[in-house]
Design a protein around this motif. Structure first.
Motif, PDB file in Angstrom:
ATOM      1  N   ASP A  72       0.840  -1.212   0.000  1.00 25.95           N
ATOM      2  CA  ASP A  72       0.000   0.000   0.000  1.00 25.95           C
ATOM      3  C   ASP A  72       0.868   1.252   0.000  1.00 25.95           C
ATOM      4  O   ASP A  72       0.546   2.238  -0.665  1.00 25.95           O
ATOM      5  N   GLU A  73       1.985   1.204   0.744  1.00 28.79           N
ATOM      6  CA  GLU A  73       2.891   2.346   0.771  1.00 28.79           C
ATOM      7  C   GLU A  73       3.534   2.552  -0.598  1.00 28.79           C
ATOM      8  O   GLU A  73       3.705   3.695  -1.054  1.00 28.79           O
ATOM      9  N   GLY A  74       3.866   1.442  -1.265  1.00 29.62           N
ATOM     10  CA  GLY A  74       4.425   1.538  -2.611  1.00 29.62           C
ATOM     11  C   GLY A  74       3.449   2.161  -3.586  1.00 29.62           C
ATOM     12  O   GLY A  74       3.831   2.987  -4.427  1.00 29.62           O
ATOM     13  N   LYS A  75       2.194   1.787  -3.481  1.00 34.63           N
ATOM     14  CA  LYS A  75       1.150   2.367  -4.351  1.00 34.63           C
ATOM     15  C   LYS A  75       1.058   3.873  -4.145  1.00 34.63           C
ATOM     16  O   LYS A  75       0.955   4.641  -5.115  1.00 34.63           O
ATOM     17  N   LYS A  76       1.102   4.298  -2.888  1.00 37.36           N
ATOM     18  CA  LYS A  76       1.028   5.735  -2.590  1.00 37.36           C
ATOM     19  C   LYS A  76       2.206   6.477  -3.223  1.00 37.36           C
ATOM     20  O   LYS A  76       2.044   7.582  -3.753  1.00 37.36           O
ATOM     21  N   GLU A  77       3.388   5.860  -3.148  1.00 37.48           N
ATOM     22  CA  GLU A  77       4.579   6.486  -3.724  1.00 37.48           C
ATOM     23  C   GLU A  77       4.462   6.617  -5.244  1.00 37.48           C
ATOM     24  O   GLU A  77       4.821   7.648  -5.818  1.00 37.48           O
ATOM     25  N   ILE A  78       3.981   5.565  -5.899  1.00 36.79           N
ATOM     26  CA  ILE A  78       3.815   5.599  -7.361  1.00 36.79           C
ATOM     27  C   ILE A  78       2.817   6.679  -7.749  1.00 36.79           C
ATOM     28  O   ILE A  78       3.066   7.493  -8.660  1.00 36.79           O
ATOM     29  N   LEU A  79       1.671   6.705  -7.073  1.00 38.75           N
ATOM     30  CA  LEU A  79       0.629   7.689  -7.388  1.00 38.75           C
ATOM     31  C   LEU A  79       1.125   9.112  -7.157  1.00 38.75           C
ATOM     32  O   LEU A  79       0.800  10.028  -7.928  1.00 38.75           O
ATOM     33  N   SER A  80       1.934   9.293  -6.113  1.00 40.58           N
ATOM     34  CA  SER A  80       2.431  10.627  -5.774  1.00 40.58           C
ATOM     35  C   SER A  80       3.573  11.089  -6.670  1.00 40.58           C
ATOM     36  O   SER A  80       3.578  12.230  -7.155  1.00 40.58           O
ATOM     37  N   LYS A  81       4.524  10.181  -6.928  1.00 37.96           N
ATOM     38  CA  LYS A  81       5.750  10.586  -7.638  1.00 37.96           C
ATOM     39  C   LYS A  81       5.670  10.397  -9.154  1.00 37.96           C
ATOM     40  O   LYS A  81       6.421  11.044  -9.893  1.00 37.96           O
ATOM     41  N   ILE A  82       4.799   9.504  -9.619  1.00 39.71           N
ATOM     42  CA  ILE A  82       4.733   9.230 -11.059  1.00 39.71           C
ATOM     43  C   ILE A  82       3.392   9.651 -11.665  1.00 39.71           C
ATOM     44  O   ILE A  82       3.349  10.428 -12.617  1.00 39.71           O
ATOM     45  N   THR A  83       2.311   9.141 -11.105  1.00 39.16           N
ATOM     46  CA  THR A  83       0.996   9.333 -11.721  1.00 39.16           C
ATOM     47  C   THR A  83       0.598  10.800 -11.815  1.00 39.16           C
ATOM     48  O   THR A  83      -0.022  11.218 -12.804  1.00 39.16           O
ATOM     49  N   THR A  84       0.954  11.603 -10.822  1.00 34.99           N
ATOM     50  CA  THR A  84       0.555  13.020 -10.821  1.00 34.99           C
ATOM     51  C   THR A  84       1.140  13.789 -11.999  1.00 34.99           C
ATOM     52  O   THR A  84       0.584  14.802 -12.423  1.00 34.99           O
ATOM     53  N   ASN A  85       2.266  13.295 -12.547  1.00 34.01           N
ATOM     54  CA  ASN A  85       2.904  13.969 -13.692  1.00 34.01           C
ATOM     55  C   ASN A  85       2.862  13.119 -14.964  1.00 34.01           C
ATOM     56  O   ASN A  85       3.535  13.432 -15.945  1.00 34.01           O
ATOM     57  N   TRP A  86       2.051  12.064 -14.947  1.00 35.21           N
ATOM     58  CA  TRP A  86       2.072  11.089 -16.032  1.00 35.21           C
ATOM     59  C   TRP A  86       1.235  11.531 -17.227  1.00 35.21           C
ATOM     60  O   TRP A  86       0.110  11.997 -17.075  1.00 35.21           O
ATOM     61  N   THR A  87       1.789  11.363 -18.413  1.00 35.37           N
ATOM     62  CA  THR A  87       1.043  11.554 -19.662  1.00 35.37           C
ATOM     63  C   THR A  87       0.756  10.175 -20.236  1.00 35.37           C
ATOM     64  O   THR A  87       1.695   9.421 -20.531  1.00 35.37           O
TER      65      THR A  87
END
Length: 217
Positions: A72-87
């Protein structure tokens, strides 16, 4: 689509959305060359290009065998660090070396965010080095070979399992040889040759013997 390739649907463990990724029909391939660093060259395709699975919707990427291994912590990191800037972009279908490189670099970043085991970093960096070799970029190839070596050594020191300990030891020896660290390579190849489980890994042991003898000449 290339006759070696086929599409599969899966659900992203991070964003929960379904997407399509491409796999390789390994049984249809003809081997052209097997290198001592365990890279295998096939006729008409590079199967390892397709190992990282990339969600086009959120940007999460990982090697296929650990794609669903995320906390769950890994998912939060991906969503925060990658998904927010993802095209959103496509990774299914045929992959060029550049597209494969993009998928591996993204997978490596995701591994850092979700704290994957050292062996995953080692394996990913080795394959990135293979791609840079294909692209004739020796500077970046050597950079990632060195990172891969460091991570294989960390995995060994941490007693991580990777297709049996003997293959892990062999890869440390082989990468030392490729990078020109002769004495270190000899030491690790010798560990393979004298390993208690050597009878069950004849191919790796024979590779180690060949490499050891080539360095002693």
């Amino acid at each position: 689509m290339n006759t070696f390739l086929y599409d599969v649907k899966t659900k992203c463990p991070v964003c929960g959305r379904e997407f399509t990724y491409t796999k390789v029909r390994m049984s249809h391939l003809k081997v052209l060359e097997r290198r001592k660093d365990l890279y295998t060259k096939y006729d008409g395709i590079e199967p390892f290009f397709y190992d990282p699975i990339v969600c086009p919707n959120c940007g999460y990427a990982a090697l296929s065998d650990v794609f669903n291994n995320i906390s769950d912590e890994g998912k939060k990191e991906i969503l925060s660090k990658i998904t927010t800037n993802w095209t959103k972009r496509k990774f299914s279908g045929k992959r060029t070396p550049q597209k494969a490189l993009e998928s591996y670099l993204l997978s490596l970043y995701c591994s850092q965010l979700k704290n994957d085991k050292d062996i995953i970093f080692a394996k990913t960096c080795l394959r990135i080095a293979w791609i840079y070799n294909i692209l004739n970029d020796s500077s970046n190839e050597n950079r990632y070979l060195k990172i891969s070596l460091d991570m294989y050594k960390k995995a060994y020191e941490g007693f991580e399992a990777y297709d049996g300990e003997i293959q892990l030891i062999y890869m440390i020896g082989e990468l030392n040889k490729i990078l020109g660290y002769r004495d270190e390579a000899l030491k690790w190849f010798n560990k393979v040759i004298n390993h208690p489980d050597r009878k069950n890994h004849s191919l790796i042991v024979n590779y180690a013997k060949d490499e050891w003898q080539s360095l002693k000449i």
